[in-house]
Write an enzyme that holds these catalytic residues in place. Structure first.
Site, PDB file in Angstrom:
ATOM      1  N   GLU A  26      41.809 101.714 -71.741  1.00 23.92           N
ATOM      2  CA  GLU A  26      42.546 100.599 -71.133  1.00 23.92           C
ATOM      3  C   GLU A  26      42.029  99.274 -71.688  1.00 23.92           C
ATOM      4  OE1 GLU A  26      42.770 100.514 -66.880  1.00 23.92           O
ATOM      5  OE2 GLU A  26      43.756 102.473 -66.753  1.00 23.92           O
ATOM      6  N   ASP A  56      42.913  93.090 -64.690  1.00 25.32           N
ATOM      7  CA  ASP A  56      43.776  93.499 -65.794  1.00 25.32           C
ATOM      8  C   ASP A  56      44.317  92.211 -66.389  1.00 25.32           C
ATOM      9  OD1 ASP A  56      43.383  96.132 -65.136  1.00 25.32           O
ATOM     10  OD2 ASP A  56      45.252  96.307 -63.986  1.00 25.32           O
ATOM     11  N   GLN A  80      46.873 100.152 -53.327  1.00 26.00           N
ATOM     12  CA  GLN A  80      46.605 101.203 -54.317  1.00 26.00           C
ATOM     13  C   GLN A  80      47.322 102.497 -53.935  1.00 26.00           C
ATOM     14  OE1 GLN A  80      44.894 100.550 -57.110  1.00 26.00           O
ATOM     15  NE2 GLN A  80      45.242 102.616 -57.913  1.00 26.00           N
ATOM     16  N   HIS A 118      39.616  98.117 -58.769  1.00 25.25           N
ATOM     17  CA  HIS A 118      40.247  96.871 -58.323  1.00 25.25           C
ATOM     18  C   HIS A 118      39.942  96.575 -56.859  1.00 25.25           C
ATOM     19  CE1 HIS A 118      42.561  95.696 -61.870  1.00 25.25           C
ATOM     20  NE2 HIS A 118      42.687  96.993 -62.108  1.00 25.25           N
ATOM     21  N   ALA A 159      44.090 105.186 -60.358  1.00 19.79           N
ATOM     22  CA  ALA A 159      43.079 105.665 -59.425  1.00 19.79           C
ATOM     23  C   ALA A 159      43.726 106.065 -58.105  1.00 19.79           C
ATOM     24  CB  ALA A 159      42.051 104.572 -59.171  1.00 19.79           C
ATOM     25  N   SER A 188      39.774 103.019 -56.659  1.00 18.96           N
ATOM     26  CA  SER A 188      40.138 102.039 -57.679  1.00 18.96           C
ATOM     27  C   SER A 188      39.075 100.952 -57.779  1.00 18.96           C
ATOM     28  CB  SER A 188      41.472 101.381 -57.331  1.00 18.96           C
ATOM     29  OG  SER A 188      41.680 100.276 -58.187  1.00 18.96           O
ATOM     30  N   TRP A 238      43.074  96.456 -71.491  1.00 22.16           N
ATOM     31  CA  TRP A 238      43.368  95.307 -70.623  1.00 22.16           C
ATOM     32  C   TRP A 238      42.491  95.223 -69.376  1.00 22.16           C
ATOM     33  CZ3 TRP A 238      46.449  99.613 -71.435  1.00 22.16           C
ATOM     34  CH2 TRP A 238      46.516 100.508 -70.368  1.00 22.16           C
ATOM     35  N   HIS A 239      41.714  96.260 -69.103  1.00 21.06           N
ATOM     36  CA  HIS A 239      40.965  96.303 -67.842  1.00 21.06           C
ATOM     37  C   HIS A 239      39.486  95.929 -68.064  1.00 21.06           C
ATOM     38  CE1 HIS A 239      40.087  98.203 -63.745  1.00 21.06           C
ATOM     39  NE2 HIS A 239      38.879  98.072 -64.281  1.00 21.06           N
TER      40      HIS A 239
HETATM   41 ZN   LIG Z   1      42.935  97.765 -64.041  1.00 21.08          ZN
END
Ligand SMILES: [Zn+2]
Length: 268
Positions: A236, A190, A155, A183, A176, A181, A238-239
């Protein structure tokens, strides 16, 4: 004699004043109890912040309390703290809650069946993703994971790379900072459909399907349109974040963000 009268008057006054104070305290306590009944997530330590924030932003008391609990009365990244429940499904990672640099989630598994080599996710999230991906295929659609778990150093590279092209304010709106993040939890993905660029995922039929069905598999759209001020991120499509079926259903049905859920039911 005169002295005795003065003492009696003094004593009676004292009793009356004590009674008034006692009654007032009782009233105050009742008021507090009522507040906790209406808003179980009310935190006494933020009492003044709630009032100031509500006046300043012209919000309902309920929303003001929630926003202050989230931390929104401070700029993003101010007063941030290390998140708790690191290996719990309810972990929150956002602009006020970070995970430590060396945190690695338990049970990371390869998600290679639906992604490029090297993508990993927490097993519980991946199992549910597989169920979802298989079901969407029955309707002739396809999902692909383009990003899953990301370490601190990954990240950091990503964020620093963005900084070469954009101002920090702009980068903060879409990426982030390391440690912040979602993630990093191994519970966020994503996705795209393998054909259309992820940036345009919202125009795909897969996105429409996700909107209707993702919660049934425990996933939520984490950064929805119109909630940017709460999540701190631009929309977002896609997230997605795995939170488990019950929480995902509640968030879907009530059209709220994970922050609003967390500070109502997890941290109060
Ligand atoms: Zn993401």
């Amino acid at each position: 004699m005169k002295n005795t009268i003065i003492i009696i008057i003094f004593f009676i006054s004292f009793l009356i004043i004590s009674l008034i104070i006692f009654k007032q305290n009782q009233k105050e306590m009742q008021k507090q109890e009522d507040i906790y009944t209406i808003y179980p997530f009310y935190k006494e330590k933020y009492q003044n912040d709630y009032i100031n924030y509500q006046k300043k932003n012209n919000l309902s008391m309920r929303q003001a309390i929630l926003n202050v609990n989230i931390g929104l009365n401070h700029p993003f990244y101010e007063n941030a703290k290390e998140t708790t429940y690191n290996n719990d499904l309810t972990i929150i990672v956002n602009k006020y809650n970070y995970v430590s640099k060396d945190f690695i989630p338990n049970n990371l598994v390869s998600a290679s069946e639906y992604s490029k080599k090297g993508v990993t996710l927490q097993e519980i999230a991946y199992k549910s993703f597989l169920e979802m991906a298989h079901d969407i295929e029955k309707d002739n659609m396809h999902l692909r994971i383009i990003s899953g778990y990301r370490s601190y150093s990954y990240q950091e590279k990503l964020y620093n790379n963005y900084l070469k092209y954009d101002s920090q304010d702009l980068v903060d709106s879409y990426s982030a900072r390391p440690g912040y993040s979602e993630h990093h939890t191994g519970l966020a993905i994503d996705i795209d459909n393998g054909i259309t660029d992820y940036n345009r995922f919202h125009i795909t039929q897969e996105f429409s399907w996700m909107k209707e069905n993702a919660y049934k598999y425990g996933f939520i759209l984490r950064y929805p349109l119109g909630k940017e001020k709460i999540t701190g991120y631009k929309y977002e499509p896609w997230h997605y974040r795995y939170v488990g079926k019950d929480i995902a259903q509640y968030i879907h049905d009530n059209d709220i963000t994970y922050e609003e859920y967390y500070y109502q039911f997890i941290d109060y």
